[in-house]
Design an enzyme around this catalytic site. Structure first.
Site, PDB file in Angstrom:
ATOM      1  N   SER A 678      18.054 -54.439  32.336  1.00  0.00           N
ATOM      2  CA  SER A 678      17.019 -54.222  31.058  1.00  0.00           C
ATOM      3  C   SER A 678      17.752 -53.749  29.811  1.00  0.00           C
ATOM      4  O   SER A 678      16.920 -53.633  28.905  1.00  0.00           O
ATOM      5  CB  SER A 678      15.989 -53.261  31.632  1.00  0.00           C
ATOM      6  OG  SER A 678      16.523 -51.869  31.829  1.00  0.00           O
ATOM      7  N   LYS A 721       8.737 -46.464  31.218  1.00  0.00           N
ATOM      8  CA  LYS A 721       9.353 -46.633  30.067  1.00  0.00           C
ATOM      9  C   LYS A 721       8.790 -46.293  28.875  1.00  0.00           C
ATOM     10  O   LYS A 721       8.995 -45.529  27.708  1.00  0.00           O
ATOM     11  CB  LYS A 721       9.890 -47.857  29.864  1.00  0.00           C
ATOM     12  CG  LYS A 721      10.817 -48.070  31.020  1.00  0.00           C
ATOM     13  CD  LYS A 721      11.551 -49.668  30.955  1.00  0.00           C
ATOM     14  CE  LYS A 721      12.683 -50.009  32.031  1.00  0.00           C
ATOM     15  NZ  LYS A 721      13.140 -51.176  32.021  1.00  0.00           N
TER      16      LYS A 721
END
Length: 776
Positions: A678, A721
């Protein structure tokens, strides 16, 4: 007549006239007194000390009446002497005669006691003498009923003088030093007879009581042995006759098993085990093992169950009382209850709550049990590495026990409790077995209807048990086991959610535990926001509760000490109460530099902000990676550089300039391992920024996997996140376009406060993050 003799102080002995006694002499002054006596006709004064702890007694430390004794024999020994002496006459100590080596005293003779039948006391003395002799004979008979008379004659019968007989009896009786001295002090024969009579009467009572106790103990032992032999004979006779008598223990266990109402198939096996137990001796090694096994069978719930409360409104109220937010999780729980209400035969779902620490996974299980009215049992699986802990040990092993599942059911006493398997992702595995393999059977509704514990070795129905598991991450859970569970993510909380949780749950609970009320402490909105932002940084609220608890304890001390303070804690009070802020905004990151980009990462503790730094290097180094990066992350960095080189001309850079330079990529917090795809978008942005010399826009964080053709692929942990970016003060995040559906999981307040850009390619990212590149 007065004259002086050496004095031998005695610690625990009284010497009577005409009685022979052995004396152990060891003290230097006592040895000197014995040596002096040997030179003066072998006579010395034997007198008892008032306090036996005095090592060098003077005349004042001794009783005033003693006995002149004559040494019959003396044997020298190491450091002392063994003296055989015979008492002669009673004397009274008058004055101490000075002598350096031993104690010496002047004495006067006392009248010797005589027995006479004439005189005013003659008849009473004679009566007491006969009583005393009878008492002595009875005491001797108690010690030896067959030879009591002979013992008495051997000890006393050869003495003709009745007074000396009394002295002899007193010396043989088990008397204290005070009683022995009181007998020596007697001035008249009547007084002597009375003293000895009291001593003998007491001794007779004590001896009779001791004999009664000994006889009772002996009778009890003989009775137990006799009962055991008779029981064994009875069992042997009944076995030979084919009759089924049994003792109380077997009858009790049989009744317990009858009350348990075992299934027919199990009853046959248990009956065989019970017959085997009845044939055993209670002292046999396997007796207690077999008995413990049957007690377990009797105590396990085979039919008892709590009635489920499937009222959805009631369950909704309970869940809202215990937990703030978590709407998706609550909806799923209510759906399961609705299905169970419509179809009572349906299997309860096996739910796995996955999320960071402190978000309420374990307490959710307790709330579900409370809402349904079920018993709750929690098993911690963290660090469990032995399959037998779950499935039990075979009874052939010493100290064998049933597995934890059956133990939980035994405690719950019902067949349908809610059992929470905590920390399922932290199961161990070694040579003793794989606990996750045992869980596959336990958590499979198609198999657990006839679960066999190694200890019980009988089929047990676990299908009515509601299992709920918790985990911080799915990575440690084997795929076949994960396939048996329905995974529900319990994400972290936003600042607004934490504020609501603190006001509704944490502050009242900690205030009550500290013994305070709302008039003594209240936390202002600004102070609470400051605690959430500056004293904690977590996905859950566990650390937040600890900080609030510390705040309440500080206030409790102020209240006890009588300190005058305002009830409301303001933001200005926090430093004095909690110390300096733990998490401050990094001022050095407010002004972004070229080659730095903010990425978003997911960890077991929730989301986190991860800065990626890049700087050009000499051509020979090509791609240098530091910061404890994993294999996947290293490959992402190389792919990012290759793609940036491929689009260099379109973003105002020269491919030749990139070829002539290498790139060094570093991720701070180098001691922490990092891996995953990611960070690809963030690495590419940092590389483009480093080569172009243009800094990224401040307040932007990003995440997404990058392909070699520039596509931005979806990643996991979007909610965690974005919440991490919100906690860290970012107001703009760039996410993969394919993660758009995950935005619905975000709290509305976070969505309103954050600007979110959805990117399909790296071009979309660079347009927002580095506008100066002039992307075409």
């Amino acid at each position: 007549m007065e004259y002086a003799l050496p004095v031998l102080p005695l610690k625990d002995t009284v010497v009577y006239p005409q009685i022979v006694v052995p004396l152990a002499v060891g003290r230097p002054r006592s040895l000197a007194a014995i040596n002096a006596a040997m030179d003066q006709g072998r006579e010395f004064i034997a007198v008892a000390q008032r306090n036996p702890d005095v090592e060098n007694p003077g005349l004042d430390d001794l009783h005033t009446i003693g006995t002149v004794a004559k040494i019959s024999r003396i044997e020298q020994r190491d450091g002392g002497a063994q003296v055989i002496a015979q008492g002669d006459r009673r004397v009274r100590l008058l004055n101490e005669v000075a002598h350096d080596e031993y104690l010496c005293a002047e004495i006067e003779h006392m009248i010797n006691l005589e027995h006479t039948e004439t005189g005013p006391d003659g008849m009473e003395i004679d009566a007491l003498l006969r009583v005393n002799r009878e008492l002595a004979q009875r005491i001797a008979a108690l010690y030896d009923s067959d030879n009591g008379q002979q013992i008495y004659q051997q000890l006393v019968g050869h003495i003709s003088d009745p007074v000396i007989q009394m002295y002899r009896i007193a010396s043989l009786a088990n008397l204290t030093l005070e009683h022995e001295q009181s007998i020596l002090d007697c001035d008249t024969t009547l007084d002597l007879m009375q003293q000895v009579n009291g001593v003998l009467t007491h001794e007779l009572r004590v001896t009779e009581l001791r004999r009664e106790i000994a006889e009772q103990a002996r009778d009890d032992i003989e009775k137990q042995q006799r009962e055991h032999v008779l029981r064994q004979q009875k069992q042997a006779i009944e076995h030979a006759l084919g009759e089924g008598g049994e003792d109380e223990e077997i009858a009790e266990i049989r009744q317990m098993l009858k009350d348990a109402k075992l299934p027919e198939s199990i009853q046959d096996e248990v009956d065989r085990e019970l017959k085997r137990l009845a044939r055993m001796s209670a002292n046999a090694a396997d007796y207690q093992v077999a008995r413990a096994y049957l007690e377990l069978v009797a105590e396990l719930p085979w039919h008892a169950a709590t009635e489920d409360n499937l009222d959805l409104k009631h369950a909704e109220v309970i869940l809202d009382e215990d937990h703030y937010g978590l709407e998706e999780v609550k909806e799923r729980i209510l759906e399961s209850l609705a299905v169970m209400q419509l179809n009572p035969e349906s299997k309860a779902p096996i739910i796995c709550f996955v999320g960071p620490p402190g978000v309420g996974k374990t307490s959710l299980g307790q709330s579900i049990a409370r809402a349904m009215g079920r018993k709750f049992e929690r098993l911690s699986l963290g660090g469990l590495h032995d399959e037998a802990e779950l499935r039990g040990h075979r009874r052939t092993y010493i100290g064998s026990m049933p597995g934890r599942i059956l133990q939980a059911l035994r405690r719950a006493e019902v067949t349908n409790p809610l059992i929470m398997l905590d920390e399922i992702d932290k199961l161990g595995r070694d040579f003793r077995g794989d606990p996750s393999a045992a869980l596959m059977e336990i958590l499979d509704p198609a198999q657990n209807k006839e679960f066999r514990d190694n200890y019980l070795n009988l089929p047990y129905d676990l299908s009515r048990v509601m299992f709920i598991t918790t985990a911080n991450t799915l990575e440690g859970i084997p795929r076949p086991l994960l396939d048996r569970m329905e995974v529900m993510e319990v994400s972290g909380y936003s600042d607004m959610e934490k504020k609501a949780i603190a006001e509704s749950y944490l502050i009242p609970r900690q205030r009550a535990e500290a013994g305070l009320d709302d008039t003594q402490i209240a936390v202002g909105d600004e102070a609470l926001a400051q605690i959430i932002r500056r004293y904690t940084r977590e996905a859950g609220v566990r650390e937040l509760e600890r900080v609030i608890g510390r705040l309440c304890r500080k206030r409790a001390r102020q209240v006890v000490e009588g300190e005058a303070v305002a009830a409301e804690v303001s933001a200005g009070d926090l430093v004095a109460l909690l110390g300096p802020e733990k998490f401050k905004k990094d001022a050095s990151r407010e002004q972004e530099h070229a080659g730095v980009a903010a990425g978003l990462a997911w960890t077991e503790a929730g989301g986190d902000v991860l800065y990626i730094e890049a700087t050009p290097t000499p051509k020979e180094e090509k791609v240098t990676l530091t910061g404890h990066l994993g294999q996947v992350m290293q490959e992402s960095a190389k792919a990012a550089r290759s793609y940036v080189w491929s689009i260099a001309e379109s973003i105002g850079m020269s491919q030749e300039d990139i070829e002539s330079q290498g790139i060094h990529i570093h991720v701070p917090a180098g001691a922490v391992p990092k891996d995953g795809p990611s960070a690809g978008v963030t690495m590419a942005t940092a590389i483009a920024s480093a080569y172009s010399g243009n800094a990224t826009e401040p307040g932007i964080a990003m995440t997404g996997e990058l392909t070699l053709t520039g596509l931005v692929l979806p990643v996991g942990g979007i909610k965690e996140k974005v919440l991490a970016a919100h906690r860290s003060g970012f107001n703009h995040v760039i996410l993969p376009k394919d993660n758009e559906a995950d935005l619905n999981k975000l709290p509305a307040t976070v969505r309103d406060e954050m600007e979110i850009t959805l990117a399909e390619t790296l071009d979309d990212v660079l347009k927002v993050a580095i506008p100066a590149l002039g992307q075409t």
